[in-house]
Design a protein around this motif. Structure first.
Motif, PDB file in Angstrom:
ATOM      1  N   HIS A   1      14.404  36.512  11.026  1.00  0.00           N
ATOM      2  CA  HIS A   1      13.254  35.709  10.850  1.00  0.00           C
ATOM      3  C   HIS A   1      12.291  36.734  10.379  1.00  0.00           C
ATOM      4  O   HIS A   1      11.874  37.707  11.062  1.00  0.00           O
ATOM      5  N   PHE A   2      11.510  36.574   9.228  1.00  0.00           N
ATOM      6  CA  PHE A   2      10.521  37.272   8.838  1.00  0.00           C
ATOM      7  C   PHE A   2       9.177  36.910   9.864  1.00  0.00           C
ATOM      8  O   PHE A   2       8.772  35.944   9.922  1.00  0.00           O
ATOM      9  N   GLN A   3       8.648  38.005  10.217  1.00  0.00           N
ATOM     10  CA  GLN A   3       7.585  37.829  11.032  1.00  0.00           C
ATOM     11  C   GLN A   3       6.111  37.728  10.236  1.00  0.00           C
ATOM     12  O   GLN A   3       6.233  37.958   8.977  1.00  0.00           O
ATOM     13  N   PRO A   4       5.207  37.298  10.890  1.00  0.00           N
ATOM     14  CA  PRO A   4       3.749  37.006   9.881  1.00  0.00           C
ATOM     15  C   PRO A   4       3.355  38.323   9.398  1.00  0.00           C
ATOM     16  O   PRO A   4       3.737  39.366   9.882  1.00  0.00           O
ATOM     17  N   GLY A   5       2.619  38.135   8.433  1.00  0.00           N
ATOM     18  CA  GLY A   5       1.939  39.130   7.505  1.00  0.00           C
ATOM     19  C   GLY A   5       2.521  39.585   6.443  1.00  0.00           C
ATOM     20  O   GLY A   5       2.151  40.825   5.766  1.00  0.00           O
ATOM     21  N   TRP A   6       3.724  38.956   5.942  1.00  0.00           N
ATOM     22  CA  TRP A   6       4.445  39.507   4.503  1.00  0.00           C
ATOM     23  C   TRP A   6       3.586  39.459   3.364  1.00  0.00           C
ATOM     24  O   TRP A   6       3.571  40.433   2.529  1.00  0.00           O
ATOM     25  N   GLY A   7       2.800  38.492   3.238  1.00  0.00           N
ATOM     26  CA  GLY A   7       2.096  38.363   1.994  1.00  0.00           C
ATOM     27  C   GLY A   7       1.133  39.382   1.961  1.00  0.00           C
ATOM     28  O   GLY A   7       0.918  40.136   0.842  1.00  0.00           O
ATOM     29  N   ARG A   8       0.375  39.739   2.913  1.00  0.00           N
ATOM     30  CA  ARG A   8      -0.592  40.958   2.924  1.00  0.00           C
ATOM     31  C   ARG A   8       0.162  42.077   2.536  1.00  0.00           C
ATOM     32  O   ARG A   8      -0.327  42.904   1.948  1.00  0.00           O
ATOM     33  N   TYR A   9       1.300  42.446   3.239  1.00  0.00           N
ATOM     34  CA  TYR A   9       2.036  43.428   3.321  1.00  0.00           C
ATOM     35  C   TYR A   9       2.316  44.016   1.956  1.00  0.00           C
ATOM     36  O   TYR A   9       2.634  44.911   1.475  1.00  0.00           O
ATOM     37  N   ALA A  10       2.827  42.715   1.205  1.00  0.00           N
ATOM     38  CA  ALA A  10       3.519  42.821  -0.188  1.00  0.00           C
ATOM     39  C   ALA A  10       2.254  43.439  -1.237  1.00  0.00           C
ATOM     40  O   ALA A  10       2.528  44.190  -2.010  1.00  0.00           O
ATOM     41  N   ILE A  11       1.170  42.749  -0.908  1.00  0.00           N
ATOM     42  CA  ILE A  11      -0.021  43.377  -1.816  1.00  0.00           C
ATOM     43  C   ILE A  11      -0.335  44.508  -1.502  1.00  0.00           C
ATOM     44  O   ILE A  11      -0.810  45.345  -2.458  1.00  0.00           O
ATOM     45  N   GLN A  12      -0.271  45.047  -0.273  1.00  0.00           N
ATOM     46  CA  GLN A  12      -0.735  46.292   0.123  1.00  0.00           C
ATOM     47  C   GLN A  12       0.372  47.376  -0.504  1.00  0.00           C
ATOM     48  O   GLN A  12      -0.063  48.322  -0.998  1.00  0.00           O
ATOM     49  N   LEU A  13       1.509  47.021  -0.559  1.00  0.00           N
ATOM     50  CA  LEU A  13       2.499  47.927  -1.076  1.00  0.00           C
ATOM     51  C   LEU A  13       2.712  47.915  -2.623  1.00  0.00           C
ATOM     52  O   LEU A  13       2.718  49.096  -3.299  1.00  0.00           O
ATOM     53  N   ILE A  14       2.355  46.788  -3.256  1.00  0.00           N
ATOM     54  CA  ILE A  14       2.323  46.678  -4.761  1.00  0.00           C
ATOM     55  C   ILE A  14       1.110  47.457  -5.115  1.00  0.00           C
ATOM     56  O   ILE A  14       1.036  48.441  -6.219  1.00  0.00           O
ATOM     57  N   GLY A  15      -0.225  47.584  -4.556  1.00  0.00           N
ATOM     58  CA  GLY A  15      -1.394  48.126  -4.796  1.00  0.00           C
ATOM     59  C   GLY A  15      -1.024  49.640  -4.631  1.00  0.00           C
ATOM     60  O   GLY A  15      -1.146  50.576  -5.677  1.00  0.00           O
ATOM     61  N   GLY A  16      -0.307  50.036  -3.504  1.00  0.00           N
ATOM     62  CA  GLY A  16      -0.200  51.558  -3.523  1.00  0.00           C
ATOM     63  C   GLY A  16       0.886  52.124  -4.489  1.00  0.00           C
ATOM     64  O   GLY A  16       0.533  53.186  -4.923  1.00  0.00           O
ATOM     65  N   CYS A  17       1.906  51.282  -4.874  1.00  0.00           N
ATOM     66  CA  CYS A  17       2.640  51.878  -5.849  1.00  0.00           C
ATOM     67  C   CYS A  17       2.163  51.838  -7.181  1.00  0.00           C
ATOM     68  O   CYS A  17       2.453  52.914  -7.989  1.00  0.00           O
ATOM     69  N   GLY A  18       1.186  50.956  -7.419  1.00  0.00           N
ATOM     70  CA  GLY A  18       0.429  50.796  -8.695  1.00  0.00           C
ATOM     71  C   GLY A  18      -0.432  52.041  -8.993  1.00  0.00           C
ATOM     72  O   GLY A  18      -0.343  52.789  -9.850  1.00  0.00           O
ATOM     73  N   VAL A  19      -1.061  52.610  -7.650  1.00  0.00           N
ATOM     74  CA  VAL A  19      -1.991  53.617  -7.927  1.00  0.00           C
ATOM     75  C   VAL A  19      -0.971  54.906  -7.911  1.00  0.00           C
ATOM     76  O   VAL A  19      -1.281  55.970  -8.791  1.00  0.00           O
ATOM     77  N   LEU A  20       0.059  55.074  -7.240  1.00  0.00           N
ATOM     78  CA  LEU A  20       0.955  56.234  -7.325  1.00  0.00           C
ATOM     79  C   LEU A  20       1.453  56.416  -8.770  1.00  0.00           C
ATOM     80  O   LEU A  20       1.569  57.361  -9.447  1.00  0.00           O
ATOM     81  N   GLY A  21       2.079  55.294  -9.389  1.00  0.00           N
ATOM     82  CA  GLY A  21       2.552  55.291 -10.690  1.00  0.00           C
ATOM     83  C   GLY A  21       1.755  55.998 -11.753  1.00  0.00           C
ATOM     84  O   GLY A  21       1.821  56.539 -12.594  1.00  0.00           O
ATOM     85  N   LEU A  22       0.346  55.289 -11.648  1.00  0.00           N
ATOM     86  CA  LEU A  22      -0.784  55.692 -12.699  1.00  0.00           C
ATOM     87  C   LEU A  22      -1.049  57.205 -12.351  1.00  0.00           C
ATOM     88  O   LEU A  22      -1.135  57.635 -13.549  1.00  0.00           O
ATOM     89  N   GLY A  23      -1.191  57.462 -11.269  1.00  0.00           N
ATOM     90  CA  GLY A  23      -1.557  58.871 -10.758  1.00  0.00           C
ATOM     91  C   GLY A  23      -0.423  59.979 -11.408  1.00  0.00           C
ATOM     92  O   GLY A  23      -0.826  60.999 -12.110  1.00  0.00           O
ATOM     93  N   LEU A  24       1.057  59.725 -11.207  1.00  0.00           N
ATOM     94  CA  LEU A  24       1.870  60.621 -11.856  1.00  0.00           C
ATOM     95  C   LEU A  24       2.001  60.474 -13.297  1.00  0.00           C
ATOM     96  O   LEU A  24       2.315  61.407 -13.943  1.00  0.00           O
ATOM     97  N   TRP A  25       1.910  59.361 -14.049  1.00  0.00           N
ATOM     98  CA  TRP A  25       2.127  59.064 -15.408  1.00  0.00           C
ATOM     99  C   TRP A  25       0.937  60.018 -15.983  1.00  0.00           C
ATOM    100  O   TRP A  25       1.215  60.620 -17.053  1.00  0.00           O
ATOM    101  N   TRP A  26      -0.260  59.706 -15.538  1.00  0.00           N
ATOM    102  CA  TRP A  26      -1.400  60.644 -16.080  1.00  0.00           C
ATOM    103  C   TRP A  26      -1.316  61.838 -15.883  1.00  0.00           C
ATOM    104  O   TRP A  26      -1.687  62.844 -16.728  1.00  0.00           O
ATOM    105  N   LEU A  27      -0.806  62.588 -14.506  1.00  0.00           N
ATOM    106  CA  LEU A  27      -0.973  64.000 -14.141  1.00  0.00           C
ATOM    107  C   LEU A  27       0.374  64.833 -14.792  1.00  0.00           C
ATOM    108  O   LEU A  27       0.272  66.123 -15.012  1.00  0.00           O
ATOM    109  N   THR A  28       1.461  64.246 -14.880  1.00  0.00           N
ATOM    110  CA  THR A  28       2.673  65.048 -15.172  1.00  0.00           C
ATOM    111  C   THR A  28       2.612  65.338 -16.776  1.00  0.00           C
ATOM    112  O   THR A  28       2.532  64.697 -17.737  1.00  0.00           O
ATOM    113  N   PRO A  29       2.709  66.726 -16.668  1.00  0.00           N
ATOM    114  CA  PRO A  29       2.999  67.187 -18.365  1.00  0.00           C
ATOM    115  C   PRO A  29       4.122  66.752 -19.030  1.00  0.00           C
ATOM    116  O   PRO A  29       5.282  66.395 -18.147  1.00  0.00           O
TER     117      PRO A  29
END
Length: 503
Positions: free
Chosen positions: A429-457
């Motif tokens: 049974h999926f507990q409450p809060g999955w929608g907000r949690y998904a947005i939080q994870l997607i945003g975090g991964c987006g920031v991480l990906g952009l940072g690594l792509w920009w900084l990595t030689p």
């Protein structure tokens, strides 16, 4: 956290081990031969130890610990350890006698080179007894985990890595073929890992006196659960084995490229996926024995959230930092620039499936804890068929990377079907809060990906750097990525208390 930290230590030492092996052997015939000789008992270990046996034994042991007397628990341990020893001793004897045929079965491409085939067979005779030793080690670890002694089983694999590092550094000068020293290291490691756990079992008063008894009620139930679990729980390992069989037919070095890329994926998989799966199986088994369905469902939901929290950024980082990681760890000695480029292709393909590999580790216990091994078998058959089809479709255009991508696609199918069936059966049974949690994870991964792509030689620059520069740059990128990702999550409301499972 205990299991994750201990596993991280083991996996980091495993990377050190692979650095030593890569420097010593590169991706040539000796390396291919050793990896096959080690892969065969290792594959069987996943079936007989951490795989089918573990998933069948822990639920039965948890039930005995919850509902039976201490004497009945000891009788079960005596019967199981004795029966397991007899079966695996026979399997080991047959394997040693038929080593060349086993090598041909697992790596048919080696048949084109009689010297390579003979070398692999010689090493297999040394490495295969590891199956018996490590399976008894896994038996001991299952007992310790059931009594909440997680640290000892989690730290035990360190001894394998130390043994192989020691063999590579100290024994290779004694052999004309250096890879034979590593085979001896595997055998030494098996003995050391088993002996390490004995005092801790004795301290619990649960050190068994092995005596085979296939008529024992508990043994019969474990065997009944093991038969389907032999296939179902180890589908990902069977898929990797199929990759190895087909890779042996490709260009020289293909087996090693897949091995090195798989080893990097195994680091986060072991630290996060295997650690969570290891902890929740005995806990879910106890909840099932206590008929606590609501807590069972909440624990599964917690495990999925934890896997996504850690698995998504790890997969993204592996894909973006494939060449820098491989260069920093393995580009020394016999490892060439081409080896790095080829291994990076398969690493990215495996990285796409990291979350699926991790989800399988936490979803499958949802069935095994309820002593349902038939359902994962049906899912496993579907995934196996899909993997074969994907292999045939992708091997020609993508070579070894196509094999890795096929494994990723079949694992995704496996994880998806397991989750869907658990939901359909009303267990998850999926507990409450999955929608907000998904947005939080997607945003975090987006920031991480952009940072690594920009900084990595550019990865070509890494080839000319010395070890210190490589390590410094990689450390900055990894530490910075972790900081940015979790800073984003904290800023958007994720807190440690959200991952505390109470009740």
């Amino acid at each position: 956290m205990i299991v994750g930290v201990m596993t991280m230590l083991s996996r980091v030492l495993g990377l050190v081990r692979d650095v030593v092996i890569a420097t010593l052997l590169g991706a040539g015939n000796g390396a291919d031969a050793f990896f096959i000789a080690f892969k065969i008992p290792n594959f069987m270990r996943r079936l007989f130890a951490e795989g089918a046996f573990n998933q069948a034994f822990i639920p039965v042991l948890s039930e005995y610990a919850t509902r039976r007397s201490r004497d009945e628990v000891r009788e079960l341990l005596n019967a199981v350890s004795g029966s397991l020893t007899v079966v695996l001793a026979l399997v080991t004897a047959v394997a040693v006698l038929t080593a060349p045929w086993l090598v041909w079965l697992f790596a048919p491409g080696f048949g084109r080179d009689p010297q390579k085939l003979a070398l692999t067979a010689d090493m297999l005779r040394l490495t295969f007894p590891y199956l018996l030793l490590i399976s008894l080690t896994a038996f001991s670890g299952s007992v310790l985990n059931t009594w909440n002694r997680f640290a000892v089983p989690a730290i035990t694999p360190v001894l394998l890595n130390l043994s192989l590092i020691g063999a590579a550094l100290l024994l290779t000068p004694l052999f004309e073929e250096p890879s034979l020293a590593l085979a001896w290291g595997v055998l030494i490691a098996g003995v050391a890992q088993l002996l390490f756990q004995v005092p801790f079992l004795a301290n619990l008063g649960l050190l068994p006196r092995p005596w085979p008894s296939f008529a024992h009620e508990g043994v019969r139930r474990i065997l009944k659960l093991m038969v389907p679990a032999l296939f179902g729980v180890s589908v990902s390992q069977i898929n990797l084995l199929l990759d190895t069989v087909l890779a042996s037919l490709l260009a020289a070095g293909s087996v090693s490229w897949l091995y090195y890329s798989d080893r990097l994926v195994e680091l986060p998989l072991g630290i996060f996926g295997v650690a969570i799966g290891t902890v929740i199986l005995p806990a879910l088994s106890k909840r099932h024995a206590e008929q606590s369905g609501e807590h069972f469902a909440r624990m599964l939901d917690w495990a999925i959230r934890a896997v996504l929290l850690l698995g998504l950024p790890a997969a993204l980082a592996l894909a973006l930092l494939a060449e820098p990681l491989l260069i920093t760890l393995f580009h020394y000695g016999a490892m060439t620039d081409r080896d790095i480029a080829m291994a990076a292709m398969s690493l990215r393909a495996y990285a796409l499936g990291l979350v699926a590999f991790m989800l399988i580790k936490v979803l499958a216990p949802g069935f095994f804890a309820r002593q349902d091994t038939a359902t994962p078998v049906k899912v496993g058959i579907a995934a196996m068929i899909a993997n074969m089809v994907f292999n045939l479709m992708l091997i020609w255009p993508l070579a070894h990377a196509g094999l890795a991508l096929a494994t990723t696609l079949s694992a995704s199918l496996n994880a998806g079907l397991l989750g869907w069936l658990l939901k359909r059966e009303g267990v998850l049974h999926f507990q409450p809060g999955w929608g907000r949690y998904a947005i939080q994870l997607i945003g975090g991964c987006g920031v991480l990906g952009l940072g690594l792509w920009w900084l990595t030689p550019n990865w070509q620059n890494w080839l000319g750097w010395d070890l210190f520069t490589r390590v410094a740059w990689l450390s900055v990128l990894v530490a910075g990525g972790v900081l940015v990702y979790f800073a984003w999550l904290v800023a958007w409301g994720v807190r440690v208390r959200h991952f505390r499972l109470n009740g």
